[in-house]
Design an enzyme around this catalytic site. Structure first.
Site, short mmCIF file in Angstrom:
data_model
loop_
_atom_site.label_atom_id
_atom_site.label_comp_id
_atom_site.label_asym_id
_atom_site.label_seq_id
_atom_site.Cartn_x
_atom_site.Cartn_y
_atom_site.Cartn_z
N LYS A 91 7.94 -8.03 5.12
CA LYS A 91 8.14 -9.02 4.04
C LYS A 91 7.33 -8.65 2.80
O LYS A 91 7.84 -8.66 1.69
CB LYS A 91 7.71 -10.40 4.53
CG LYS A 91 7.54 -11.42 3.42
CD LYS A 91 7.03 -12.75 3.91
CE LYS A 91 5.55 -12.85 4.08
NZ LYS A 91 4.78 -13.16 2.85
N ASN A 92 6.07 -8.30 3.01
CA ASN A 92 5.21 -8.06 1.85
C ASN A 92 5.45 -6.69 1.20
O ASN A 92 4.82 -6.39 0.18
CB ASN A 92 3.74 -8.25 2.23
CG ASN A 92 3.43 -9.71 2.49
OD1 ASN A 92 4.24 -10.59 2.16
ND2 ASN A 92 2.28 -9.98 3.07
N CYS A 142 -2.40 -24.02 -2.99
CA CYS A 142 -1.72 -23.31 -1.91
C CYS A 142 -2.40 -23.69 -0.60
O CYS A 142 -3.60 -23.96 -0.57
CB CYS A 142 -1.86 -21.83 -2.19
SG CYS A 142 -1.44 -20.76 -0.84
N ARG A 201 -6.37 -19.24 -4.51
CA ARG A 201 -5.49 -18.15 -4.92
C ARG A 201 -5.16 -18.08 -6.42
O ARG A 201 -4.00 -18.25 -6.83
CB ARG A 201 -4.18 -18.19 -4.12
CG ARG A 201 -4.43 -17.98 -2.64
CD ARG A 201 -3.16 -17.95 -1.85
NE ARG A 201 -2.48 -16.67 -1.89
CZ ARG A 201 -1.34 -16.43 -1.28
NH1 ARG A 201 -0.74 -17.37 -0.60
NH2 ARG A 201 -0.78 -15.24 -1.36
N ASP A 246 -3.96 -11.81 7.45
CA ASP A 246 -2.68 -12.28 7.99
C ASP A 246 -2.60 -12.21 9.51
O ASP A 246 -1.61 -12.64 10.11
CB ASP A 246 -1.51 -11.48 7.37
CG ASP A 246 -1.36 -11.77 5.88
OD1 ASP A 246 -1.90 -12.78 5.40
OD2 ASP A 246 -0.69 -10.97 5.19
N ARG A 288 9.81 -18.09 6.68
CA ARG A 288 9.51 -17.34 5.45
C ARG A 288 9.24 -15.87 5.74
O ARG A 288 9.48 -15.02 4.87
CB ARG A 288 8.28 -17.93 4.75
CG ARG A 288 8.53 -19.30 4.17
CD ARG A 288 7.37 -19.73 3.35
NE ARG A 288 7.04 -18.74 2.34
CZ ARG A 288 6.02 -18.81 1.52
NH1 ARG A 288 5.23 -19.86 1.58
NH2 ARG A 288 5.78 -17.87 0.64
N1 EPU Z 1 -7.60 -13.25 -6.28
C1 EPU Z 1 -8.24 -13.68 -7.42
N2 EPU Z 1 -7.59 -13.52 -8.62
C2 EPU Z 1 -6.36 -12.96 -8.71
C3 EPU Z 1 -5.73 -12.51 -7.55
C4 EPU Z 1 -6.38 -12.67 -6.34
O1 EPU Z 1 -9.36 -14.19 -7.37
O2 EPU Z 1 -5.85 -12.85 -9.82
C5 EPU Z 1 -8.28 -13.41 -4.99
C6 EPU Z 1 -7.53 -14.34 -4.04
O3 EPU Z 1 -7.84 -15.68 -4.31
C7 EPU Z 1 -8.02 -13.87 -2.70
C8 EPU Z 1 -8.16 -12.35 -2.90
O4 EPU Z 1 -8.25 -12.17 -4.32
O5 EPU Z 1 -9.29 -14.40 -2.46
C9 EPU Z 1 -7.03 -11.52 -2.38
O6 EPU Z 1 -5.79 -12.08 -2.77
P1 EPU Z 1 -4.52 -11.17 -3.05
O7 EPU Z 1 -4.21 -11.23 -4.51
O8 EPU Z 1 -4.70 -9.83 -2.45
O9 EPU Z 1 -3.38 -11.96 -2.27
P2 EPU Z 1 -1.86 -11.98 -2.67
O10 EPU Z 1 -1.51 -10.74 -3.36
O11 EPU Z 1 -1.56 -13.28 -3.32
C10 EPU Z 1 -0.94 -10.80 -0.52
C11 EPU Z 1 0.03 -11.13 0.57
C12 EPU Z 1 -0.55 -12.21 1.47
C13 EPU Z 1 -1.85 -11.66 2.06
C14 EPU Z 1 -2.80 -11.23 0.94
C15 EPU Z 1 -4.07 -10.58 1.44
C16 EPU Z 1 2.14 -10.66 -0.49
C17 EPU Z 1 3.41 -11.16 -1.05
N3 EPU Z 1 1.28 -11.57 -0.04
O12 EPU Z 1 -1.18 -12.02 -1.24
O13 EPU Z 1 0.37 -12.45 2.51
O14 EPU Z 1 -2.47 -12.63 2.87
O15 EPU Z 1 -2.15 -10.30 0.05
O16 EPU Z 1 -3.78 -9.46 2.21
O17 EPU Z 1 1.94 -9.47 -0.43
C18 EPU Z 1 1.38 -13.66 4.26
O18 EPU Z 1 2.19 -12.73 4.38
O19 EPU Z 1 1.28 -14.59 5.11
C19 EPU Z 1 0.49 -13.67 3.11
C20 EPU Z 1 -0.16 -14.77 2.70
#
Ligand code: EPU
Length: 419
Positions: A24-25, A118, A123, A306, A398
């Site tokens: 998915k990701n 969320c 996030r 995850d 999802r």
């Molecule tokens: N963060 C910030 N600022 C930002 C972006 C992120 O502070 O602008 C923080 C977040 O709050 C968190 C950390 O950085 O504490 C990491 O978040 P990240 O941005 O890596 O998460 P994401 O990109 O929103 C993806 C996956 C998630 C997975 C996370 C961590 C996708 C579509 N989603 O989310 O997947 O948990 O990386 O590996 O790729 C799931 O599949 O169940 C899922 C939630």
């Protein structure tokens, strides 16, 4: 409302072979990448999960035309119809933010709803915004929407304060069409990020890694179509491996990339599971003697957030106490109260959950609050005495393709019910 009912499995040990779907990701950023070209992008091994359909609805609203044939998707965006990702879609799926970078890079403007709260934590998306601003985007926040504009983005040096998966993906996509060179430091190194970079290179982008977490991107004027196979879902694979270990079963998980599962396998072995790897398949054999361990989530190649909820269930059956520390998200323990309703002994303090094993679980009606929490409740239901009914099934849909059918093929008594 649909629910999932896990009947009393009566000590059943899961047995058989299960094929893992595409990630998915990995597919979500790959679909967003198709915004970067007017040519068609073909993706194979696409998992047919709800988030993919949400992403396709979003893409259609922007002007994309697509055809899904089984697990193959052809998608093309000859011209833009709208530059807006609505609140309704972003609220349904935060990964909608992935259209921000590509829209801005190809069309010079994007309007994307702010995701807001969320179930798994605050996030924010400040790192996406900050990076795009460094590349020359004018960004304002109006009425709950991010409005971004740039005649043409330019290259920049961006160091992420924190590793972010979709943040890295957004900026690589934006940089692919920007003028000049972009250097991204402290990038997320998840296999899904690497796979996106491989797709972009096939489309004509000049992306190379320059050290373990540095990406160097030389912007080009335009990108073309490509064909790309979505990598196997390491989290789905991990979930089935835990199911095997938890039920003392014997499962062959196929269609995987073992290199992406190293940390998960290491933890399963510490827990006492037997693991054999053979090319793109892995056999897990659970043991009656599950051992406790401390686990801390961290960015790849560390232990994935995850998989935290699923391992917590395994640790409820360990002979002793385990401490699970969640460092990625600030509220990703919503499964704890539900697991406690089933009889688990877990105490949360800040970012730590202390899991005291071994506690027998007894089935009950529970509520899933996010995707991985729902997976953990299904796992718990498999070993609970009596029936477990899981509400909030929309979360599981999802990200897991046919999870009940796959579990049933391994012998589990699980079904979807309405009411
Ligand atoms: N963060 C910030 N600022 C930002 C972006 C992120 O502070 O602008 C923080 C977040 O709050 C968190 C950390 O950085 O504490 C990491 O978040 P990240 O941005 O890596 O998460 P994401 O990109 O929103 C993806 C996956 C998630 C997975 C996370 C961590 C996708 C579509 N989603 O989310 O997947 O948990 O990386 O590996 O790729 C799931 O599949 O169940 C899922 C939630």
């Amino acid at each position: 409302m649909e629910k999932i009912r896990v009947a009393d499995n009566n000590g059943l040990k899961l047995r058989g072979t299960v094929k893992i779907s595409g990630a998915k990701n990995a597919v979500l950023p790959a679909i967003a990448a198709s915004l970067l070209t007017e040519d068609s992008v073909r993706l194979d091994n696409v998992p047919l999960v709800k988030d993919v359909h949400t992403m396709l609805t979003l893409m259609k609203g922007l002007g994309a035309a697509y055809a899904l044939d089984g697990n193959s998707l052809s998608i093309a965006m000859p011209s833009i119809v709208s530059d807006e990702a609505s609140y309704e879609l972003v609220r349904a799926m935060r990964a909608s933010i992935l259209v921000l970078g590509p829209l801005l890079a190809r069309y010079g403007k994007a309007t994307v709803a702010l995701p807001g709260g969320c179930a798994i934590g605050s996030r924010p998306i400040d790192l996406h915004i900050h990076g795009l601003q460094k590349m020359g985007a004018a960004i304002s926040l109006e009425h709950g929407y991010i409005k971004a504009e740039a005649a043409r983005l330019h290259g920049a040096e961006v160091e992420f304060e924190k590793k972010t998966v979709t943040g890295t993906e957004n900026l690589v996509m934006a940089a692919a069409l920007a003028e000049g060179q972009t250097i991204l430091r402290n990038c997320a190194c998840e296999p899904e990020v690497t796979s996106l970079c491989e797709l972009l290179v096939k489309m004509g982008a000049r992306v190379e890694s320059d050290g373990p977490d540095v990406l160097r991107i030389q912007g080009v004027r335009e990108l073309g179509g490509a064909t790309h196979r979505i990598i196997p879902d390491r989290i789905e694979a991990g979930t089935f491996l835990v199911a095997g270990a938890l039920t003392q079963g014997d499962i062959l998980v196929t269609g995987i990339n073992p290199a992406h599962l190293e940390t998960i396998v290491e933890k399963l072995k510490i827990a006492g599971a037997g693991i054999e790897v053979d090319q793109d398949r892995m056999r897990v054999r659970g043991s009656a003697d599950i051992r406790p361990q401390d686990i801390t989530t961290s960015p790849y190649p560390g232990f994935p957030t995850d998989m935290q909820a699923q391992f917590m269930v395994l640790m409820t059956q360990a002979q002793g106490t385990s401490i699970i520390t969640e460092t990625i998200f600030d509220r990703r323990f919503s499964h704890v109260n539900e697991l406690m309703r089933l009889g688990a002994s877990i105490e949360v303090s800040g970012d730590k959950a202390v899991v005291r094993g071994r506690t027998p679980l007894s089935g009950a009606e529970v509520m899933a609050t996010d995707l991985r929490a729902s997976a953990s409740l299904i796992l718990a239901g498999l070993i609970a005495g009596g029936q477990t009914v899981i509400n909030g099934v929309e979360h599981i849909d999802r990200g897991y393709e046919n999870i009940e059918a796959k579990l049933r093929s391994l012998g589990a008594k699980i079904e979807r019910i309405s009411g």
